[in-house]
Design a protein around this motif. Structure first.
Motif, mmCIF file in Angstrom:
data_model
loop_
_atom_site.group_PDB
_atom_site.id
_atom_site.type_symbol
_atom_site.label_atom_id
_atom_site.label_comp_id
_atom_site.label_asym_id
_atom_site.label_seq_id
_atom_site.Cartn_x
_atom_site.Cartn_y
_atom_site.Cartn_z
ATOM 1 N N PHE A 1 -15.895 -25.793 -7.398
ATOM 2 C CA PHE A 1 -15.011 -24.794 -8.165
ATOM 3 C C PHE A 1 -15.812 -23.527 -8.420
ATOM 4 N N ARG A 2 -16.782 -23.847 -8.579
ATOM 5 C CA ARG A 2 -17.968 -22.614 -9.198
ATOM 6 C C ARG A 2 -18.183 -21.941 -7.799
ATOM 7 N N ASP A 3 -18.578 -22.641 -6.709
ATOM 8 C CA ASP A 3 -19.136 -21.856 -5.738
ATOM 9 C C ASP A 3 -18.115 -21.337 -4.723
ATOM 10 N N ASP A 4 -17.213 -22.483 -4.178
ATOM 11 C CA ASP A 4 -16.514 -22.148 -3.015
ATOM 12 C C ASP A 4 -15.054 -21.696 -3.667
ATOM 13 N N TYR A 5 -14.513 -22.279 -4.569
ATOM 14 C CA TYR A 5 -13.453 -21.750 -5.082
ATOM 15 C C TYR A 5 -13.290 -20.321 -5.786
ATOM 16 N N ALA A 6 -14.315 -20.070 -6.357
ATOM 17 C CA ALA A 6 -14.636 -18.721 -7.168
ATOM 18 C C ALA A 6 -14.350 -17.609 -6.025
ATOM 19 N N ALA A 7 -15.025 -18.198 -4.833
ATOM 20 C CA ALA A 7 -14.710 -17.010 -3.721
ATOM 21 C C ALA A 7 -13.523 -16.739 -3.104
ATOM 22 N N ILE A 8 -12.736 -18.054 -3.104
ATOM 23 C CA ILE A 8 -11.440 -17.907 -2.442
ATOM 24 C C ILE A 8 -10.773 -17.221 -3.647
ATOM 25 N N LEU A 9 -10.615 -17.374 -4.879
ATOM 26 C CA LEU A 9 -9.977 -16.557 -5.933
ATOM 27 C C LEU A 9 -10.210 -15.180 -5.791
ATOM 28 N N GLU A 10 -11.762 -14.900 -5.765
ATOM 29 C CA GLU A 10 -11.904 -13.482 -5.619
ATOM 30 C C GLU A 10 -11.173 -12.834 -4.157
ATOM 31 N N ALA A 11 -11.416 -13.428 -3.014
ATOM 32 C CA ALA A 11 -10.910 -13.039 -1.869
ATOM 33 C C ALA A 11 -9.410 -12.813 -1.873
ATOM 34 N N GLU A 12 -8.552 -13.615 -2.876
ATOM 35 C CA GLU A 12 -7.382 -13.460 -2.999
ATOM 36 C C GLU A 12 -6.857 -12.618 -4.037
ATOM 37 N N LYS A 13 -8.064 -11.766 -4.614
ATOM 38 C CA LYS A 13 -7.716 -10.917 -5.675
ATOM 39 C C LYS A 13 -7.084 -11.383 -6.931
ATOM 40 N N VAL A 14 -7.285 -12.548 -7.121
ATOM 41 C CA VAL A 14 -6.677 -13.146 -8.432
ATOM 42 C C VAL A 14 -7.274 -12.376 -9.912
ATOM 43 N N HIS A 15 -6.440 -11.886 -10.750
ATOM 44 C CA HIS A 15 -6.923 -11.345 -11.833
ATOM 45 C C HIS A 15 -7.352 -12.414 -12.926
ATOM 46 N N GLN A 16 -8.386 -11.820 -13.843
ATOM 47 C CA GLN A 16 -8.891 -12.761 -14.815
ATOM 48 C C GLN A 16 -7.585 -13.114 -15.875
ATOM 49 N N ARG A 17 -6.756 -12.088 -16.058
ATOM 50 C CA ARG A 17 -5.699 -12.484 -16.943
ATOM 51 C C ARG A 17 -4.764 -13.473 -16.388
ATOM 52 N N ASP A 18 -4.686 -13.764 -15.175
ATOM 53 C CA ASP A 18 -3.827 -14.835 -14.550
ATOM 54 C C ASP A 18 -4.670 -16.091 -14.478
ATOM 55 N N PHE A 19 -6.065 -16.119 -14.320
ATOM 56 C CA PHE A 19 -6.884 -17.160 -14.278
ATOM 57 C C PHE A 19 -8.204 -16.844 -14.597
ATOM 58 N N ASP A 20 -8.797 -17.259 -15.801
ATOM 59 C CA ASP A 20 -10.000 -17.060 -16.176
ATOM 60 C C ASP A 20 -11.146 -18.110 -15.645
ATOM 61 N N ILE A 21 -11.690 -17.907 -14.644
ATOM 62 C CA ILE A 21 -12.396 -18.898 -14.097
ATOM 63 C C ILE A 21 -13.581 -18.988 -14.737
ATOM 64 N N ASN A 22 -14.524 -17.981 -15.365
ATOM 65 C CA ASN A 22 -15.478 -18.100 -16.246
ATOM 66 C C ASN A 22 -15.278 -18.937 -17.440
ATOM 67 N N ASN A 23 -14.132 -18.965 -18.134
ATOM 68 C CA ASN A 23 -13.730 -19.679 -19.187
ATOM 69 C C ASN A 23 -13.480 -21.050 -19.032
ATOM 70 N N PHE A 24 -12.951 -21.351 -17.766
ATOM 71 C CA PHE A 24 -12.862 -22.454 -17.438
ATOM 72 C C PHE A 24 -14.001 -23.524 -17.363
ATOM 73 N N LEU A 25 -14.971 -22.667 -16.254
ATOM 74 C CA LEU A 25 -16.575 -23.176 -16.019
ATOM 75 C C LEU A 25 -17.003 -23.400 -17.493
ATOM 76 N N PHE A 26 -16.935 -22.615 -18.211
ATOM 77 C CA PHE A 26 -17.793 -22.646 -19.266
ATOM 78 C C PHE A 26 -17.429 -23.869 -20.476
ATOM 79 N N VAL A 27 -15.809 -23.958 -20.491
ATOM 80 C CA VAL A 27 -15.306 -25.214 -21.378
ATOM 81 C C VAL A 27 -15.609 -26.450 -20.699
#
Length: 841
Positions: A589-615
Motif C-alpha cells: 500500500f505504501r510503496d506500490d499502491y501509492a504510486a498507482i494513486l499518484e499516477a491516477e491523480k487521485v486527490h487527497q480529499r477523495d482518499f487521504d493515503i497518508n492518514n490511512f498509513l498513519f492510523v
C-alpha cells in the motif's frame, strides 16, 4: 393356513407344572395348556375364545400434562364403548431389570465416547413393554372361578370358534378400537403376528415369555412352574398382589396423581394414576389390567334387585341402608351419565431370583400400592388361577369372583399410561441419560424434530445459572456436534472450552501477555477463494480499524480500499515468496499502491493515503498491535472444524475486541456460505452481552434469521435470566427465532419464574418440568438435570451424566483444569493427561 403353537408344545415337554402339593402327581404343561392354535395372527383357546393382540408404545413418563393424561383417558373410554358385550380387555405391562451393554469396538469411538461407553456399561435400568389383548369368549362359555381351576378341566373347541364370520366381525371391532386409542398420536401400536406369539429358537414369543418370565428378545429357556408352597417359575420367587376387592381400593381415582417429589410450592407435577406400580416400581414385575365389558340391561336388573333387597333390610342394619344408597347412586349415575358397565381386576406379579430379596420385593410393591391409596393384598390361594389367566390368549379364565363392578371411566384410571424414555436412532444429537435410571440415551435435536415439523430451525437458547451444569451440557453438545462432522465456532468468556478444544486439536484464540491473540485475514487457506465475500470481510475490518464509530467513510475511500486489495492479490500472484499478511499489505500500500494513486491523480480529499498509513501503522512491524493481523499459524480457518475465540481478556480493549468480533463474524459467514451440505454451529457464550455493545447486535439478528437456509445453528448461552429479560435483541431476534429452549436448574428463580416463562413462551407443563429438576436425583450419582423443549411441543428432562474422562475435559474448576494441563504437559497429550488423573483419582 393353521400354525399350531408348535414351539411351546415342543420345548415344554420336559417342563413340570405342579398344581398340587409335592406329594401329588405333577402334570406336563402340554397336556393342560389352554391354547388350541395360533391362526391368522390370532390366538384360539381350547374353550373357543378368540384373542387379538397389539403391542402398545406409550408416551414417556414425565412428559404428559394433566390435560394430556385426561385426553388419553377419554380416548380409552371412547374406544371401549365399541367393544362387544362380553369382551375382555387385558392390558399387560412388563417391567424387567436389564443392564446397558456397552459397545467396545474402538473403531466406532473417540477417546471420550469410548470412556462414556465403559462408564455406563452394566448400568441397570427397567425395560418396559406393553401388550394389549382383546379376548372374545366363546358363546355360552361358563365364567371362570377361583373355586375350580380350568387347569383341571378338559375342553373341546366349540364350533363357533372356527366360524370365519365371527372372527372377521371381532377383527373389525379390534381394528376400530386400535384406531381410536391411537388417533391422537400419543400412543402407537402394532398388531402382533403369529411369529410374535410363538417366537423361534432365537427369540421367545409372548406366550413363552409369560410362562417362563423370559426377558424380551431373549431365546426361550425351559423352567419349572411351581405353585406350592409358593409361586415359583424356575429360579424366580414370585409375589402376586391383587386389586380385585372394592374395599381395598381408593375411595376416589383419577387419570392423574400428583408426584410429591417433583412438585414445588409454585407447581404441581402430575403423573398417571397407576405410575407408582408402573415405571416407578423398581423391580421385575408385570402389571395386569383386566376390564370385562358387561351387558347393561343385565347389570341394571341385578343392581335393582340388590337395591330392593337392601331396602327391605335397611331397618335391620345401617350397613344395609348404606349399601342401598350406594346401589341407588350407582344406578342413577349409570343412567344419567350413560356410563358403561364393566367388571375389573388388576394384579401385580413381581419376582426376584434371590430368595433373600423377597421381603424387599414385598415392601416395594406394598409401598407403591399405598401411594395409590390401595390397601396391599398378597394373593396366596388364588395365585395359580390368576397366573394362568395372565397367559396371553387366556384372559377368559380370569376368575369372575376376583373382579369388581364399576364403570369404564373408573376402571381405566388404573391403566398404566406411561413408558420409559426412548433412545433415538438418528445419526445426530447428544448423548444424555434417562432421568429415573440413568440409562444412556441418544437425543435427536435435529433430524426427526425437523422431519416431524416440531421445529423449523436449529437455533437454540440455553439458560442456566452458575453451578447448574450448563458448562458440562454445552461441552457435551459441542463435542457431539464435532464428532458428528459439524464445524463448530465458539465465542467464549471464561475458558470453558479450552480442555475440549485441546483434546480435539482445534484452534484456540485467546489473549495472554506472552502470547497475544493473532489473526490473519489476508491469508487464503486451502479450500478458500478470493471472492467478493472474502474481500468484503477484509474491507470491513480495515475500515473498522481506520475509522472511529462516529466517522463516516466516503464512497471514494471504500473504492480505493477495494482497488488496493485487488491489486495486492495480483501482486501476491506475481511474487510467490511474499507471505500474505497485514505487514506485506501495508508495504504494498505504501510503496506500490501509492504510486498507482499518484499516477491516477487521485486527490487527497477523495482518499487521504497518508492518514490511512498513519492510523494503520500500529498494526505494522514494530507497532503496538503488530501481532494482531500477522498470524503465521492457525490459518486454515475454513477447514478447521473446532475453533474457540476466548474474549474475556480483550472485551474491554476497543481495538482487539473489534478485530476479534469482525473476524468471528466473517469466519462463520464464510463457513456458512461455502461449506455446502455440512452442519455449521456457532455458540455464543456469555460474550453476547459484550458483543451487543460493539454493533454485533445486527449481525446476531441477521445470523438467527439466515442460518436456517445454510444448515447452520446459532446458540446463545446466558447465565442470568435478568440479562435476557433486559435485552431487546435477545427477546426479539434470538428467542423468537430459536425453536429449541434448553434450561438448567432454575430453582433460584422459582419466585420470579413467571417472567422467564413469559419471555420464552413456556407452557405450564414445561414450567412444572423445569422447576422439578434436581429435586429427586438418584443418591450416589453425580449429575445435573437439563430441560429441553423442541418447538414447545416436545419437552423432556434428562440427566447430564458424564464419565470421569469427560468430567476432566469439561471441568471449569481452576485447580482441576491446572492439574489436567500439568499432567498433559508431562505425558505429552491432553488424552494421556486425563487418563493419568482418572487413574490417580
Amino acid at each position: 393356513m393353521i400354525v399350531v403353537l408348535a414351539l411351546v408344545l415342543v420345548v415344554v415337554t420336559t417342563v413340570v407344572l405342579q398344581i398340587k402339593p409335592p406329594t401329588d402327581t405333577s402334570k406336563k404343561l402340554e397336556s393342560i395348556i389352554p391354547i388350541y392354535k395360533v391362526e391368522n395372527d390370532a390366538v384360539v383357546s381350547k374353550n373357543g375364545d378368540i384373542t387379538i393382540a397389539f403391542q402398545l408404545h406409550l408416551p414417556e413418563i414425565f412428559t404428559l400434562s394433566p390435560e394430556e393424561l385426561d385426553a388419553i383417558h377419554h380416548a380409552w373410554v371412547k374406544a371401549m364403548r365399541i367393544l362387544p358385550i362380553g369382551t375382555i380387555l387385558h392390558k399387560q405391562d412388563w417391567y424387567v431389570d436389564m443392564a446397558y451393554k456397552g459397545n467396545f469396538n474402538k473403531e466406532d469411538h473417540t477417546f471420550l465416547s469410548y470412556a462414556s461407553e465403559k462408564y455406563f456399561h452394566e448400568r441397570p435400568y427397567l425395560d418396559h413393554s406393553c401388550y394389549l389383548m382383546l379376548t372374545l369368549p366363546a358363546k355360552g362359555r361358563r365364567p371362570a372361578s377361583s373355586v375350580l381351576s380350568n387347569l383341571l378341566r378338559n375342553s373341546f373347541v366349540p364350533p363357533q370358534a372356527l366360524n370365519p364370520a365371527i372372527y372377521q366381525h371381532f377383527l373389525d371391532k379390534a381394528g376400530q378400537f386400535e384406531k381410536l386409542i391411537t388417533a391422537s398420536g400419543v400412543i402407537r401400536s402394532s398388531k402382533l403376528s403369529t411369529a410374535d406369539y410363538i417366537g423361534d429358537e432365537r427369540k421367545a414369543g409372548v406366550l413363552e415369555r409369560y410362562l417362563f418370565l423370559a426377558p424380551g428378545g431373549k431365546a426361550p429357556e425351559i423352567k419349572d412352574i411351581t405353585f406350592k408352597p409358593d409361586l415359583r417359575i424356575g429360579e424366580n420367587h414370585c409375589q402376586l398382589y391383587t386389586l380385585g376387592d372394592v374395599e381395598n381400593l381408593p375411595s376416589v381415582c383419577s387419570p392423574k396423581i400428583q408426584n410429591e417429589k417433583y412438585s414445588t410450592d409454585k407447581t404441581k407435577f402430575f403423573v398417571g394414576f397407576a405410575s407408582p406400580v408402573g415405571q416407578l416400581l423398581s423391580c421385575n414385575h408385570i402389571y395386569n389390567q383386566y376390564v370385562v365389558i358387561q351387558d347393561p340391561l343385565k347389570e341394571t336388573k341385578q343392581l335393582e334387585a340388590k337395591r330392593r333387597r337392601m331396602q327391605s333390610l335397611s331397618n335391620y342394619s345401617r350397613e344395609n341402608s348404606i349399601s342401598r344408597d350406594a346401589a341407588n347412586d350407582f344406578l342413577n349415575e349409570a343412567i344419567s351419565e350413560q356410563r358403561q358397565f364393566v367388571r375389573a381386576h388388576f394384579n401385580i406379579l413381581a419376582w426376584s431370583d434371590d430368595a433373600g430379596e423377597v421381603k424387599d420385593l414385598r415392601n416395594k410393591v406394598a409401598t407403591s400400592l399405598t401411594q395409590m391409596n390401595v390397601v396391599p393384598s398378597l394373593e396366596i390361594k388364588g395365585a395359580p388361577q390368576l397366573f394362568w389367566a395372565g397367559m396371553p390368549g387366556n384372559a377368559a379364565d380370569l376368575p369372575m369372583n376376583e373382579t369388581f363392578s364399576t364403570f369404564s371411566e373408573q376402571a381405566i384410571c388404573f391403566f398404566n399410561q406411561e413408558s420409559s424414555a426412548e433412545t433415538s436412532i438418528a445419526p445426530v444429537g447428544i448423548r444424555l441419560a434417562d432421568r429415573i435410571t440413568g440409562k444412556p440415551l441418544f437425543v435427536d435435536l435435529d433430524l426427526a424434530p425437523r422431519a416431524n415439523g416440531v421445529i423449523q430451525n436449529l437455533n437454540r437458547v440455553i439458560l442456566g445459572p452458575s453451578g447448574s451444569g450448563k458448562s458440562f451440557f454445552t461441552n457435551a453438545y459441542m463435542r457431539s456436534c464435532y464428532e458428528q462432522g459439524a464445524h463448530v465456532v465458539i465465542i467464549d468468556v471464561g475458558h470453558s472450552y479450552s480442555g475440549l478444544c485441546s483434546l480435539v486439536n482445534g484452534y484456540y484464540f485467546t489473549y495472554e501477555e506472552k502470547n497475544p491473540i493473532r489473526f490473519n485475514p489476508f491469508y487464503i487457506s486451502v479450500g478458500d477463494t478470493l471472492d467478493t465475500e472474502k474481500k468484503e470481510s477484509i474491507k470491513t475490518l480495515l475500515l473498522a480499524l481506520w475509522k472511529k464509530d462516529t466517522e463516516i467513510f466516503k464512497r471514494s475511500e471504500y473504492v480505493a480500499l477495494s482497488n488496493a486489495l485487488t491489486a495486492y492479490y495480483v501482486y501476491l500472484d506475481a511474487n510467490a515468496t511474499v507471505f500474505p499478511c497485514f505487514n506485506t499489505f501495508y508495504e504494498f500500500f505504501r510503496d506500490d499502491y501509492a504510486a498507482i494513486l499518484e499516477a491516477e491523480k487521485v486527490h487527497q480529499r477523495d482518499f487521504d493515503i497518508n492518514n490511512f498509513l498513519f492510523v494503520m501503522k500500529p498494526y505494522y512491524v514494530g507497532g503496538e498491535f503488530d501481532y494482531l493481523l500477522n498470524a503465521t499459524e492457525n490459518l486454515n480457518l475454513l477447514e478447521q472444524r473446532f475453533i474457540v475465540f476466548e474474549l474475556d481478556n480483550i472485551k474491554d480493549n476497543q481495538v482487539l475486541f473489534t478485530a476479534a468480533t469482525i473476524t468471528v463474524m466473517q469466519l462463520y459467514i464464510n463457513k456458512m456460505r461455502k461449506l455446502k451440505g455440512i452442519r455449521k454451529v456457532i455458540l455464543i457464550e456469555e460474550a453476547w452481552k459484550a458483543l451487543m455493545k460493539e454493533g454485533f447486535a445486527e449481525y446476531i439478528k441477521y445470523l438467527y434469521k439466515t442460518v436456517r437456509k445454510f444448515y447452520g445453528e446459532a446458540i446463545v448461552v446466558s447465565q442470568e435470566a435478568d440479562d435476557m429479560i433486559a435485552s431487546p435483541i435477545v427477546k426479539q431476534a434470538i428467542i423468537n427465532n430459536s425453536d429449541t429452549k434448553i434450561l438448567l436448574d432454575q430453582s433460584k428463580y422459582q419466585n420470579k419464574f413467571d417472567q422467564i416463562q413469559e419471555l420464552l413462551g413456556l407452557s405450564d407443563k414445561e414450567k412444572a418440568l423445569i422447576l422439578s429438576m434436581n429435586k429427586a436425583n438418584e443418591q450416589g450419582r453425580k449429575y445435573k438435570e437439563v430441560f429441553i423443549s423442541l418447538g414447545g411441543t416436545v419437552s423432556k428432562v434428562y440427566r447430564t451424566e458424564v464419565s470421569p474422562q469427560e468430567y476432566y475435559t469439561y471441568t471449569t474448576e481452576q485447580t482441576e483444569k491446572t492439574k489436567v494441563q500439568q499432567l498433559a504437559a508431562i505425558h505429552g497429550s491432553m488424552e494421556k493427561g486425563i487418563q493419568a488423573i482418572v487413574r490417580a483419582a
